[in-house]
Motif scaffolding. Sequence first.
Motif, PDB file in Angstrom:
ATOM      1  N   GLY A  41       0.793  -1.069  -0.053  1.00 12.59           N
ATOM      2  CA  GLY A  41       0.016  -0.094   0.057  1.00 12.59           C
ATOM      3  C   GLY A  41       0.970   1.421  -0.053  1.00 12.59           C
ATOM      4  O   GLY A  41       1.895   1.367  -0.221  1.00 12.59           O
ATOM      5  N   THR A  42       0.103   2.398   0.257  1.00 13.28           N
ATOM      6  CA  THR A  42       0.771   3.662   0.020  1.00 13.28           C
ATOM      7  C   THR A  42       0.357   4.703   1.305  1.00 13.28           C
ATOM      8  O   THR A  42      -0.998   4.388   1.620  1.00 13.28           O
ATOM      9  CB  THR A  42       0.695   4.593  -1.045  1.00 13.28           C
ATOM     10  N   ILE A  43       1.061   5.194   1.832  1.00 13.03           N
ATOM     11  CA  ILE A  43       0.648   6.447   2.678  1.00 13.03           C
ATOM     12  C   ILE A  43       0.881   7.837   2.335  1.00 13.03           C
ATOM     13  O   ILE A  43       2.012   7.676   1.987  1.00 13.03           O
ATOM     14  CB  ILE A  43       1.170   5.956   4.231  1.00 13.03           C
ATOM     15  N   SER A  44       0.145   8.717   2.421  1.00 12.21           N
ATOM     16  CA  SER A  44       0.528  10.256   2.191  1.00 12.21           C
ATOM     17  C   SER A  44      -0.046  11.091   3.166  1.00 12.21           C
ATOM     18  O   SER A  44      -0.907  10.540   4.216  1.00 12.21           O
ATOM     19  CB  SER A  44      -0.039  10.299   0.652  1.00 12.21           C
ATOM     20  N   VAL A  45       0.279  12.308   3.010  1.00 15.57           N
ATOM     21  CA  VAL A  45      -0.150  13.218   4.181  1.00 15.57           C
ATOM     22  C   VAL A  45      -0.458  14.761   3.278  1.00 15.57           C
ATOM     23  O   VAL A  45       0.499  15.064   2.569  1.00 15.57           O
ATOM     24  CB  VAL A  45       0.672  13.678   5.258  1.00 15.57           C
ATOM     25  N   GLU A  46      -1.466  15.388   3.737  1.00 11.25           N
ATOM     26  CA  GLU A  46      -1.791  16.656   3.514  1.00 11.25           C
ATOM     27  C   GLU A  46      -1.901  17.566   4.638  1.00 11.25           C
ATOM     28  O   GLU A  46      -2.536  17.051   5.612  1.00 11.25           O
ATOM     29  CB  GLU A  46      -2.800  16.770   2.640  1.00 11.25           C
ATOM     30  N   SER A  47      -1.452  18.716   4.846  1.00 11.54           N
ATOM     31  CA  SER A  47      -1.719  19.588   5.687  1.00 11.54           C
ATOM     32  C   SER A  47      -1.562  20.993   5.596  1.00 11.54           C
ATOM     33  O   SER A  47      -0.966  21.527   4.516  1.00 11.54           O
ATOM     34  CB  SER A  47      -0.524  19.283   6.841  1.00 11.54           C
ATOM     35  N   GLU A  48      -2.415  21.790   6.317  1.00  9.94           N
ATOM     36  CA  GLU A  48      -2.172  23.367   6.314  1.00  9.94           C
ATOM     37  C   GLU A  48      -2.263  23.783   7.704  1.00  9.94           C
ATOM     38  O   GLU A  48      -2.765  23.319   8.565  1.00  9.94           O
ATOM     39  CB  GLU A  48      -3.268  23.697   5.481  1.00  9.94           C
ATOM     40  N   LEU A  49      -1.336  24.753   7.970  1.00  7.49           N
ATOM     41  CA  LEU A  49      -0.830  25.195   9.353  1.00  7.49           C
ATOM     42  C   LEU A  49      -2.350  25.849   9.706  1.00  7.49           C
ATOM     43  O   LEU A  49      -2.854  26.473   9.133  1.00  7.49           O
ATOM     44  CB  LEU A  49       0.171  26.477   9.341  1.00  7.49           C
ATOM     45  N   ASN A  50      -2.647  25.479  11.356  1.00 11.48           N
ATOM     46  CA  ASN A  50      -3.815  25.874  11.822  1.00 11.48           C
ATOM     47  C   ASN A  50      -5.098  25.471  11.389  1.00 11.48           C
ATOM     48  O   ASN A  50      -6.174  26.049  11.738  1.00 11.48           O
ATOM     49  CB  ASN A  50      -3.653  27.529  11.758  1.00 11.48           C
ATOM     50  N   LYS A  51      -4.959  24.655  10.410  1.00  8.87           N
ATOM     51  CA  LYS A  51      -6.261  24.270   9.835  1.00  8.87           C
ATOM     52  C   LYS A  51      -6.493  22.734   9.858  1.00  8.87           C
ATOM     53  O   LYS A  51      -7.650  21.894   9.848  1.00  8.87           O
ATOM     54  CB  LYS A  51      -6.539  24.591   8.339  1.00  8.87           C
ATOM     55  N   GLY A  52      -5.356  21.935  10.015  1.00  6.56           N
ATOM     56  CA  GLY A  52      -5.468  20.450  10.085  1.00  6.56           C
ATOM     57  C   GLY A  52      -4.408  19.595   9.280  1.00  6.56           C
ATOM     58  O   GLY A  52      -3.935  20.201   8.360  1.00  6.56           O
ATOM     59  N   THR A  53      -4.497  18.538   9.617  1.00  9.14           N
ATOM     60  CA  THR A  53      -3.824  17.330   8.631  1.00  9.14           C
ATOM     61  C   THR A  53      -4.499  16.252   8.384  1.00  9.14           C
ATOM     62  O   THR A  53      -5.613  15.805   9.140  1.00  9.14           O
ATOM     63  CB  THR A  53      -2.579  16.995   9.583  1.00  9.14           C
ATOM     64  N   THR A  54      -4.302  15.713   7.056  1.00 10.15           N
ATOM     65  CA  THR A  54      -5.057  14.408   6.650  1.00 10.15           C
ATOM     66  C   THR A  54      -4.020  13.360   6.249  1.00 10.15           C
ATOM     67  O   THR A  54      -3.261  13.576   5.274  1.00 10.15           O
ATOM     68  CB  THR A  54      -5.802  14.735   5.438  1.00 10.15           C
ATOM     69  N   PHE A  55      -3.915  12.200   6.846  1.00 14.03           N
ATOM     70  CA  PHE A  55      -3.394  11.123   6.580  1.00 14.03           C
ATOM     71  C   PHE A  55      -4.238  10.103   5.656  1.00 14.03           C
ATOM     72  O   PHE A  55      -5.280   9.735   6.253  1.00 14.03           O
ATOM     73  CB  PHE A  55      -2.806  10.428   7.765  1.00 14.03           C
ATOM     74  N   THR A  56      -3.697   9.747   4.331  1.00 17.29           N
ATOM     75  CA  THR A  56      -4.312   8.710   3.900  1.00 17.29           C
ATOM     76  C   THR A  56      -3.726   7.491   3.577  1.00 17.29           C
ATOM     77  O   THR A  56      -2.434   7.475   2.951  1.00 17.29           O
ATOM     78  CB  THR A  56      -4.678   9.305   2.339  1.00 17.29           C
ATOM     79  N   ILE A  57      -4.285   6.408   4.006  1.00 15.99           N
ATOM     80  CA  ILE A  57      -3.679   5.165   3.529  1.00 15.99           C
ATOM     81  C   ILE A  57      -4.422   4.168   2.848  1.00 15.99           C
ATOM     82  O   ILE A  57      -5.494   4.190   2.900  1.00 15.99           O
ATOM     83  CB  ILE A  57      -3.637   4.206   5.026  1.00 15.99           C
ATOM     84  N   THR A  58      -3.737   3.860   1.697  1.00 15.40           N
ATOM     85  CA  THR A  58      -4.327   2.992   0.579  1.00 15.40           C
ATOM     86  C   THR A  58      -3.962   1.502   0.617  1.00 15.40           C
ATOM     87  O   THR A  58      -2.440   1.321   0.558  1.00 15.40           O
ATOM     88  CB  THR A  58      -4.019   3.475  -0.686  1.00 15.40           C
ATOM     89  N   LEU A  59      -4.537   0.438   0.933  1.00 12.35           N
ATOM     90  CA  LEU A  59      -4.159  -0.893   1.028  1.00 12.35           C
ATOM     91  C   LEU A  59      -5.166  -1.664  -0.036  1.00 12.35           C
ATOM     92  O   LEU A  59      -6.144  -1.354  -0.419  1.00 12.35           O
ATOM     93  CB  LEU A  59      -4.517  -1.580   2.450  1.00 12.35           C
ATOM     94  N   PRO A  60      -4.197  -2.608  -0.548  1.00  9.25           N
ATOM     95  CA  PRO A  60      -5.024  -3.651  -1.604  1.00  9.25           C
ATOM     96  C   PRO A  60      -5.698  -4.540  -0.758  1.00  9.25           C
ATOM     97  O   PRO A  60      -5.514  -4.666   0.675  1.00  9.25           O
ATOM     98  CB  PRO A  60      -3.641  -4.493  -2.331  1.00  9.25           C
ATOM     99  N   ILE A  61      -6.929  -4.918  -1.178  1.00 12.29           N
ATOM    100  CA  ILE A  61      -7.964  -5.783  -0.465  1.00 12.29           C
ATOM    101  C   ILE A  61      -7.157  -7.181   0.014  1.00 12.29           C
ATOM    102  O   ILE A  61      -7.453  -7.539   1.071  1.00 12.29           O
ATOM    103  CB  ILE A  61      -9.044  -5.903  -1.335  1.00 12.29           C
ATOM    104  N   GLU A  62      -6.498  -7.519  -0.832  1.00 14.36           N
ATOM    105  CA  GLU A  62      -5.697  -8.780  -0.528  1.00 14.36           C
ATOM    106  C   GLU A  62      -4.257  -8.607  -0.772  1.00 14.36           C
ATOM    107  O   GLU A  62      -3.991  -8.588  -2.009  1.00 14.36           O
ATOM    108  CB  GLU A  62      -6.331 -10.089  -0.998  1.00 14.36           C
ATOM    109  N   PRO A  63      -3.249  -8.342  -0.005  1.00 17.64           N
ATOM    110  CA  PRO A  63      -1.923  -8.114  -0.400  1.00 17.64           C
ATOM    111  C   PRO A  63      -1.356  -9.212  -1.222  1.00 17.64           C
ATOM    112  O   PRO A  63      -1.526 -10.440  -1.026  1.00 17.64           O
ATOM    113  CB  PRO A  63      -1.153  -7.899   0.708  1.00 17.64           C
ATOM    114  N   LYS A  64      -0.594  -9.047  -2.139  1.00 18.27           N
ATOM    115  CA  LYS A  64       0.093  -9.970  -2.950  1.00 18.27           C
ATOM    116  C   LYS A  64       1.333 -10.348  -2.284  1.00 18.27           C
ATOM    117  O   LYS A  64       2.136  -9.623  -1.565  1.00 18.27           O
ATOM    118  CB  LYS A  64       0.588  -9.720  -4.303  1.00 18.27           C
ATOM    119  N   PRO A  65       1.729 -11.778  -1.942  1.00 16.65           N
ATOM    120  CA  PRO A  65       3.040 -12.290  -1.417  1.00 16.65           C
ATOM    121  C   PRO A  65       4.063 -11.666  -2.228  1.00 16.65           C
ATOM    122  O   PRO A  65       4.195 -11.775  -3.272  1.00 16.65           O
ATOM    123  CB  PRO A  65       2.721 -13.654  -1.362  1.00 16.65           C
ATOM    124  N   GLY A  66       5.177 -11.152  -1.207  1.00 15.38           N
ATOM    125  CA  GLY A  66       6.439 -10.585  -1.783  1.00 15.38           C
ATOM    126  C   GLY A  66       7.472 -11.172  -0.909  1.00 15.38           C
ATOM    127  O   GLY A  66       7.437 -11.972  -0.332  1.00 15.38           O
TER     128      GLY A  66
END
Length: 564
Positions: free
Chosen positions: A539-564
């Motif tokens: 999956g991936t993790i990303s962040v968006e933020s603005e001072l004095n307004k807040g922060t958003t973390f977004t995590i995207t995961l496959p429904i079933e991870p592929k073995p690696g």
Amino acid sequence: MNLRRKTMIAMTITPTIIITVMFVGAKLILLDNFAEIEKQVAATNVKRGLSALANMLSELDNTARDWAAWDDTYFFIQDANEQYKESNLVDETFANLEVNLMVFINTKGQIIYSEAFNLSSSTKMPVPQEFLTLLSSNGFLWNHTSAESGITGIVHLTNVPLLIASHPIVTSQHEGPIRGALIIGRFLDSKAIEKLADAVLLPLSIHYFNTSTAKINFQSLYSTSFLGDVPVFAQPINADYMGGYAVIKDAYGNFALTMRVDTPRDFYKHASNSVIFFVAFLSGSIISIVIIATLLIEKGFLSRIERLVANIKQFGKNDELSGHRSFDGKDELSFLADAIDNAMNERINAIRALAAMVGHDLRNPLTGISSAAQYLKRKYGHLMDAKGQEMLEVIEKDVQYSNKIINDLFEYSTAIRLDLRETTPKLLIAEALSHISIPQEIQLIDSTQDTLKIKVDVDKMKRVFINLIRNAIDAMPNGGKLYINSQVDGAVKFVFTDTGMGISEENLKRTFEPLFTTKARGMGLGLSICKRIVEAHGGTISVESELNKGTTFTITLPIEPKPG
């Protein structure tokens, strides 16, 4: 811009420049030379037209010479006897000789006899008054001073040009005295022009010079005589024909007519097609070579570089980095991969050794401190005042925090192994929240779904969520709102949004950087470990933020991870 893109741009621009230069060179060198040859051919063809016209004038001249140097004509110019007319000046004579007019004029300029004949309709016609006026006003065409003299050329009449031949009338032995002149003429009409075209086997046209579109092209040219240096030039008429042009002077030496002979551009078309085919063939060859070279570079270099970069990014996710390299051969890239393998493995081994040493050396005293604090609290807690009990709680919390640092360090330095279990986004968030005490001043809004089944390492993902939720709580010391929701679009997204202090743009770029933290306490490994856990799931993790307004973390995961 990555190396692959730079290579693709270079491999695109280079053949484009080569093909462009090759095409321009072919145009300037080959096609322009072919065009010049084509002009020379057109000029040659118009000279053939001029030669055909000269032959027509020569035939006319021979006829006039034969008739003028004849005893019967010599006597006719003196007595105008009817027998000569009846025997010679009949319709068949004009038709057989292919002439349109005959004018017999004596040395005083008096016209003894003149007659014109229409070759197309085979009927008599009046001699053009414009020509008769010209003869009476100027003796140039009939005033011969020698028995051997003669004049051939063109007379500019308003309606149609007239080819003329004029010779002095003498005896059959070409002796004088000269009794006058015989002028024989042929109109340069459509029938005569058609005959000229048949002679050169090409389309031919003749126009008056003063009305010709080519007049301006001839004004700077010079001609010494009709059959001498005749001004000639060529230029394309259209895609199918090249026009060859020539200026023709009249009997008085003035520019009178222009002749145009149309030469088919078959040679130029064939040459142009050959050049296009040649350029296309070379272009195809160059493009094929570039494609083959690109594939070789891709297979032998770029893909291996990319795989090496991916392996480096995977550092820490697997036990051994070298197990993912799979580089064959003994080239420089293989040596580089081996060197990186060795350096990475040495680094990870050093970190693991350090983590094991720290864990071993610190956990035992921390366990002792924790046990001693618990003993004091249990044995003497009731005897201590509030300050003493507070100090015992500080000791317990600091021991727990120290253990967390040791665990973070140890976990960051070891490979991540996933123990996948089936759960739902709602249940996963609920388990994470069960380990966190949400302050009363913070409003939690949980909108996660409970219908989708996903496979994750529950314990590890729970730790990720706990870390993000605690960070959000820390970012809202004066209270606020924490939104948690999940979305499904081919993968599952977990979105954590707080209304806290936010993160500066400078710090936002370093959010997931190991050992980076803005807190007064901590090693800055929490978000780095979260990122490793998420990426271990594919999956991936990303962040968006603005001072004095807040922060958003977004995590995207496959429904079933592929073995690696």
